[in-house]
Write an enzyme that holds these catalytic residues in place. Structure first.
Site, PDB file in Angstrom:
ATOM      1  N   SER A  26     -34.704  34.582 -13.126  1.00 26.88           N
ATOM      2  CA  SER A  26     -34.240  33.229 -12.813  1.00 26.88           C
ATOM      3  C   SER A  26     -35.403  32.235 -12.878  1.00 26.88           C
ATOM      4  O   SER A  26     -36.574  32.622 -12.751  1.00 26.88           O
ATOM      5  CB  SER A  26     -33.633  33.219 -11.405  1.00 26.88           C
ATOM      6  OG  SER A  26     -34.602  33.661 -10.478  1.00 26.88           O
TER       7      SER A  26
ATOM      8  N   PHE B 160     -31.652  41.959 -13.827  1.00 27.22           N
ATOM      9  CA  PHE B 160     -30.593  42.984 -13.756  1.00 27.22           C
ATOM     10  C   PHE B 160     -29.685  42.979 -14.962  1.00 27.22           C
ATOM     11  O   PHE B 160     -29.005  43.965 -15.242  1.00 27.22           O
ATOM     12  CB  PHE B 160     -29.746  42.765 -12.489  1.00 27.22           C
ATOM     13  CG  PHE B 160     -28.744  41.640 -12.618  1.00 27.22           C
ATOM     14  CD1 PHE B 160     -27.528  41.851 -13.266  1.00 27.22           C
ATOM     15  CD2 PHE B 160     -29.001  40.370 -12.121  1.00 27.22           C
ATOM     16  CE1 PHE B 160     -26.601  40.823 -13.409  1.00 27.22           C
ATOM     17  CE2 PHE B 160     -28.086  39.338 -12.257  1.00 27.22           C
ATOM     18  CZ  PHE B 160     -26.890  39.577 -12.910  1.00 27.22           C
TER      19      PHE B 160
ATOM     20  N   GLU C 130     -34.445  45.906  -9.113  1.00 22.05           N
ATOM     21  CA  GLU C 130     -34.057  46.946  -8.147  1.00 22.05           C
ATOM     22  C   GLU C 130     -32.544  47.165  -8.166  1.00 22.05           C
ATOM     23  O   GLU C 130     -32.049  48.117  -7.573  1.00 22.05           O
ATOM     24  CB  GLU C 130     -34.531  46.565  -6.737  1.00 22.05           C
ATOM     25  CG  GLU C 130     -33.974  45.265  -6.151  1.00 22.05           C
ATOM     26  CD  GLU C 130     -34.760  44.030  -6.592  1.00 22.05           C
ATOM     27  OE1 GLU C 130     -35.216  43.970  -7.754  1.00 22.05           O
ATOM     28  OE2 GLU C 130     -34.893  43.109  -5.754  1.00 22.05           O
TER      29      GLU C 130
ATOM     30  N   LYS D 187     -41.719  46.924 -14.087  1.00 21.13           N
ATOM     31  CA  LYS D 187     -41.054  46.851 -12.779  1.00 21.13           C
ATOM     32  C   LYS D 187     -39.659  46.302 -13.054  1.00 21.13           C
ATOM     33  O   LYS D 187     -39.458  45.105 -13.188  1.00 21.13           O
ATOM     34  CB  LYS D 187     -41.842  45.913 -11.858  1.00 21.13           C
ATOM     35  CG  LYS D 187     -41.619  46.133 -10.380  1.00 21.13           C
ATOM     36  CD  LYS D 187     -40.192  45.966  -9.884  1.00 21.13           C
ATOM     37  CE  LYS D 187     -39.686  44.559  -9.815  1.00 21.13           C
ATOM     38  NZ  LYS D 187     -38.229  44.470  -9.525  1.00 21.13           N
TER      39      LYS D 187
ATOM     40  N   CYS E 206     -28.319  35.046 -20.205  1.00 23.64           N
ATOM     41  CA  CYS E 206     -29.016  33.765 -20.289  1.00 23.64           C
ATOM     42  C   CYS E 206     -28.601  33.008 -21.537  1.00 23.64           C
ATOM     43  O   CYS E 206     -28.915  31.835 -21.670  1.00 23.64           O
ATOM     44  CB  CYS E 206     -30.519  33.989 -20.294  1.00 23.64           C
ATOM     45  SG  CYS E 206     -31.051  34.864 -21.767  1.00 23.64           S
TER      46      CYS E 206
ATOM     47  N   GLU F 277     -26.792  26.977 -13.035  1.00 22.80           N
ATOM     48  CA  GLU F 277     -26.523  28.242 -13.723  1.00 22.80           C
ATOM     49  C   GLU F 277     -25.597  29.060 -12.816  1.00 22.80           C
ATOM     50  O   GLU F 277     -26.052  29.628 -11.810  1.00 22.80           O
ATOM     51  CB  GLU F 277     -27.828  29.009 -13.985  1.00 22.80           C
ATOM     52  CG  GLU F 277     -27.579  30.290 -14.744  1.00 22.80           C
ATOM     53  CD  GLU F 277     -28.855  31.076 -15.047  1.00 22.80           C
ATOM     54  OE1 GLU F 277     -29.734  31.162 -14.187  1.00 22.80           O
ATOM     55  OE2 GLU F 277     -28.934  31.614 -16.174  1.00 22.80           O
TER      56      GLU F 277
HETATM   57  P1  NAD Z   1     -34.303  37.366 -10.487  1.00 27.36           P
HETATM   58  O1  NAD Z   1     -35.206  36.242 -10.794  1.00 27.36           O
HETATM   59  O2  NAD Z   1     -33.614  37.394  -9.172  1.00 27.36           O
HETATM   60  O3  NAD Z   1     -35.100  38.771 -10.589  1.00 27.36           O
HETATM   61  C1  NAD Z   1     -35.865  39.104 -11.723  1.00 27.36           C
HETATM   62  C2  NAD Z   1     -36.960  40.065 -11.315  1.00 27.36           C
HETATM   63  O4  NAD Z   1     -37.836  39.419 -10.381  1.00 27.36           O
HETATM   64  C3  NAD Z   1     -36.480  41.332 -10.632  1.00 27.36           C
HETATM   65  O5  NAD Z   1     -37.235  42.415 -11.121  1.00 27.36           O
HETATM   66  C4  NAD Z   1     -36.747  41.083  -9.144  1.00 27.36           C
HETATM   67  O6  NAD Z   1     -37.057  42.269  -8.440  1.00 27.36           O
HETATM   68  C5  NAD Z   1     -37.956  40.178  -9.183  1.00 27.36           C
HETATM   69  N1  NAD Z   1     -38.002  39.189  -8.095  1.00 27.36           N
HETATM   70  C6  NAD Z   1     -36.954  38.659  -7.420  1.00 27.36           C
HETATM   71  N2  NAD Z   1     -37.389  37.714  -6.547  1.00 27.36           N
HETATM   72  C7  NAD Z   1     -38.733  37.654  -6.684  1.00 27.36           C
HETATM   73  C8  NAD Z   1     -39.758  36.852  -6.088  1.00 27.36           C
HETATM   74  N3  NAD Z   1     -39.470  35.940  -5.170  1.00 27.36           N
HETATM   75  N4  NAD Z   1     -41.031  37.046  -6.486  1.00 27.36           N
HETATM   76  C9  NAD Z   1     -41.342  37.952  -7.424  1.00 27.36           C
HETATM   77  N5  NAD Z   1     -40.401  38.726  -8.042  1.00 27.36           N
HETATM   78  C10 NAD Z   1     -39.127  38.585  -7.663  1.00 27.36           C
HETATM   79  O7  NAD Z   1     -33.242  37.438 -11.689  1.00 27.36           O
HETATM   80  P2  NAD Z   1     -31.936  38.338 -11.807  1.00 27.36           P
HETATM   81  O8  NAD Z   1     -30.907  37.844 -10.859  1.00 27.36           O
HETATM   82  O9  NAD Z   1     -32.297  39.770 -11.804  1.00 27.36           O
HETATM   83  O10 NAD Z   1     -31.503  38.001 -13.327  1.00 27.36           O
HETATM   84  C11 NAD Z   1     -30.691  36.909 -13.673  1.00 27.36           C
HETATM   85  C12 NAD Z   1     -31.509  35.723 -14.124  1.00 27.36           C
HETATM   86  O11 NAD Z   1     -32.339  36.099 -15.230  1.00 27.36           O
HETATM   87  C13 NAD Z   1     -30.664  34.579 -14.636  1.00 27.36           C
HETATM   88  O12 NAD Z   1     -31.203  33.365 -14.159  1.00 27.36           O
HETATM   89  C14 NAD Z   1     -30.797  34.663 -16.146  1.00 27.36           C
HETATM   90  O13 NAD Z   1     -30.597  33.450 -16.848  1.00 27.36           O
HETATM   91  C15 NAD Z   1     -32.206  35.137 -16.272  1.00 27.36           C
HETATM   92  N6  NAD Z   1     -32.453  35.734 -17.577  1.00 27.36           N
HETATM   93  C16 NAD Z   1     -33.169  35.004 -18.480  1.00 27.36           C
HETATM   94  C17 NAD Z   1     -33.390  35.498 -19.749  1.00 27.36           C
HETATM   95  C18 NAD Z   1     -34.158  34.699 -20.764  1.00 27.36           C
HETATM   96  O14 NAD Z   1     -34.442  35.231 -21.809  1.00 27.36           O
HETATM   97  N7  NAD Z   1     -34.528  33.458 -20.504  1.00 27.36           N
HETATM   98  C19 NAD Z   1     -32.886  36.765 -20.097  1.00 27.36           C
HETATM   99  C20 NAD Z   1     -32.179  37.497 -19.149  1.00 27.36           C
HETATM  100  C21 NAD Z   1     -31.965  36.963 -17.875  1.00 27.36           C
END
Ligand code: NAD
Length: 489
Positions: free
Chosen positions: A233, A156, A183, A180, A288, A380
């Site tokens: 994450s 997000f 959401e 994808k 991140c 985090e």
């Molecule tokens: P998230 O992991 O909750 O969701 C990321 C994506 O995965 C979304 O599209 C979501 O719909 C999908 N998703 C969620 N749960 C899932 C599951 N169980 N199985 C499969 N897909 C699933 O992350 P978020 O809250 O949207 O974003 C924040 C996180 O992203 C933070 O931990 C941040 O550090 C990380 N992030 C990392 C980087 C990097 O470059 N390392 C960059 C941006 C964000």
């Protein structure tokens, strides 16, 4: 055309084969603007039928796109970059409205993403293959081929920038792409797809399907998809990586982070204070690359005081945006509550900060007296919370940094070059800053962390991305009988 989300709370479309398609399957997931809590849309997660349709259309598009010469493939990318720049004010508003960050931050993220487009446009100049006459009359050379239909799954916190890390390079390399997005921020990616379509990209080359966990799993299990990149994450990155690999795909999954900033007493007070605060509080700490731990080496109270003064100037709701959701806001506040109960000292307390009415805000927070091993030092938190640790030596600071399971970024603030190099060589992170708290590499340098901040090999942008999105053929060729001077002739 997807327009700025309005209070009418429309269903956010998928974008498949050049057309916006209204989602109807599954239970609707409500989308709200973090700025004021207003409902702005609904997402109907793509199920089997929509995934199948997107894969089929992408496969059909691949038949032509995959064998279009790269110099032709990058032409729509040039036009897309121009169109995105012409529409940057509208895109920034959209990002801000659905994500909660300020419009200035939104624009910064989009411009950073467009640097990847610029890099993708340069690929014809950067990746010509190599050829060597390996024996008399015998040439060896290498050719790159795209993989086919590939997918990207994004978080997000950067509705435009993170998708832009993925699809421009994958598409320039000849693949067709299914994105994808989160959401929680479904609007901007569809608008990007519309602009790319307007730029002349053939139908089916870039598709966006809305959805959640079920949609991601459907993509990872689909035999028609050859590779996937994920950003999100760590817990989900790990799952996505293993599920995708088990299904025989190439996967690169970037995860979460806990970034450490080390301050040496010889650091410039003003630069350090501004920079650390910008790193910790920018995008309300939801990046991140955010600094969430500052380790003060020796007597740095004067620098800490300058940080507090700097952070106190930030106006929540104007200079700093909102948390993505009510639950994210409450989770961040619960970390502050528990730290206070354990006796840590709140130098700045963002609980109860006001932004726009009904928005999900937490103000800048600085907590002193955090010990290594405390949850504020390890988890985090993903909010505008800076934890302060104190040590006597740089080696003690490094030991704390090295014990973190993450490894996205680490920075040092010092005016001594030798100290900086000592740190650069020993910190356990993929991206290192010297007097810079958000050491995001700019193109052509690649983005990517270490340890549990990344699952898979290579970085997500830069040269490694070309390797990820392509496979090579090595060709050994002889046309004439030649002089017969050795075993190959
Ligand atoms: P998230 O992991 O909750 O969701 C990321 C994506 O995965 C979304 O599209 C979501 O719909 C999908 N998703 C969620 N749960 C899932 C599951 N169980 N199985 C499969 N897909 C699933 O992350 P978020 O809250 O949207 O974003 C924040 C996180 O992203 C933070 O931990 C941040 O550090 C990380 N992030 C990392 C980087 C990097 O470059 N390392 C960059 C941006 C964000």
């Amino acid at each position: 055309m997807t327009t700025l989300p309005s209070k009418s709370a429309s269903t956010v479309p998928h974008f498949i084969a050049g057309r916006s398609i209204s989602g109807s399957s599954g239970d609707a997931i409500p989308v709200t603007s973090p700025l004021d809590g207003s409902p702005i849309g609904n997402v109907h997660p793509a199920g089997k039928i929509e995934i199948e349709e997107a894969v089929k259309d992408a496969q059909k598009a691949f038949e032509t796109w995959g064998c279009t010469p790269i110099k032709e493939r990058v032409q729509p990318l040039f036009r897309f970059k121009q169109l995105a720049e012409e529409n940057i004010a509208e895109l920034s508003k959209m990002v801000s409205w659905e994500n909660g960050k300020t419009e200035a931050e939104a624009e910064g993220g989009i411009r950073k993403g467009l640097e990847v487009v610029e890099y993708a446009c340069s690929l014809p100049q950067l990746i010509p293959g190599q050829l060597l006459e390996v024996s008399s009359g015998v040439d060896c050379y290498e050719r790159r081929f795209p993989l086919g239909v590939v997918a990207g799954i994004t978080p997000f916190n950067f509705p435009a920038m993170v998708p832009l890390w993925m699809f421009p390079l994958a598409i320039a390399c000849g693949n067709t792409f299914i994105l994808k997005p989160s959401e929680q921020v479904p609007f901007t990616p569809v608008r990007l797809a519309e602009l790319f379509h307007d730029a002349g990209l053939p139908d089916g080359v870039f598709n966006v399907i809305q959805g959640n966990r079920g949609t991601v799993e459907g993509l990872l299990d689909h035999p028609g998809i050859q590779a996937a990149t994920f950003v999100g994450s760590t817990a989900v990155a790990r799952q996505v990586y293993h599920r995708g690999i088990a299904a025989g795909k190439r996967v690169l999954a970037l995860g979460g982070a806990k970034n450490h900033l080390v301050v040496i007493p010889d650091a410039d007070v003003e630069i350090t204070a501004k920079n650390v605060v910008n790193s910790a509080m920018g995008c309300a700490g939801q990046r991140c690359m955010a600094a969430s731990v500052v380790i003060l080496v020796g007597s740095c109270d004067h620098i800490l005081q300058a940080m507090v003064t700097q952070a106190a100037k930030i106006r929540t709701g104007e200079d700093m945006g909102a948390m993505i959701s009510v639950s994210a806001r409450d989770r961040v506040i619960s970390y502050i509550d528990r730290a206070q109960k354990r006796g840590a000292k709140l130098l700045l307390d963002g609980r109860g900060a006001k932004g726009r009415e009904n928005g999900y805000y937490v103000g800048p927070t600085i907590i002193d007296g955090i010990q290594p091993g405390d949850e504020c030092a390890c988890d985090e938190i993903f909010g505008p919370v800076l934890s302060v640790l104190r040590v006597d030596t740089l080696d003690e600071a490094l030991a704390i940094e090295q014990q973190s399971p993450y490894g996205n970024a680490a920075s040092i603030y010092t005016s001594d070059g030798g100290t900086a190099v000592y740190f650069e060589e020993r910190a356990h992170a993929g991206m290192i800053g010297v007097n810079i708290g958000v050491p995001v590499p700019r193109e052509p340098f690649a983005f990517g962390g270490w340890n549990e901040s990344k699952f898979g090999v290579g970085d997500i942008t830069g040269r490694d991305a070309v390797g990820f999105w392509t496979k090579t053929k090595k060709i050994t060729k002889k046309w004439s009988a030649g002089a017969g001077r050795n075993w190959m002739s």
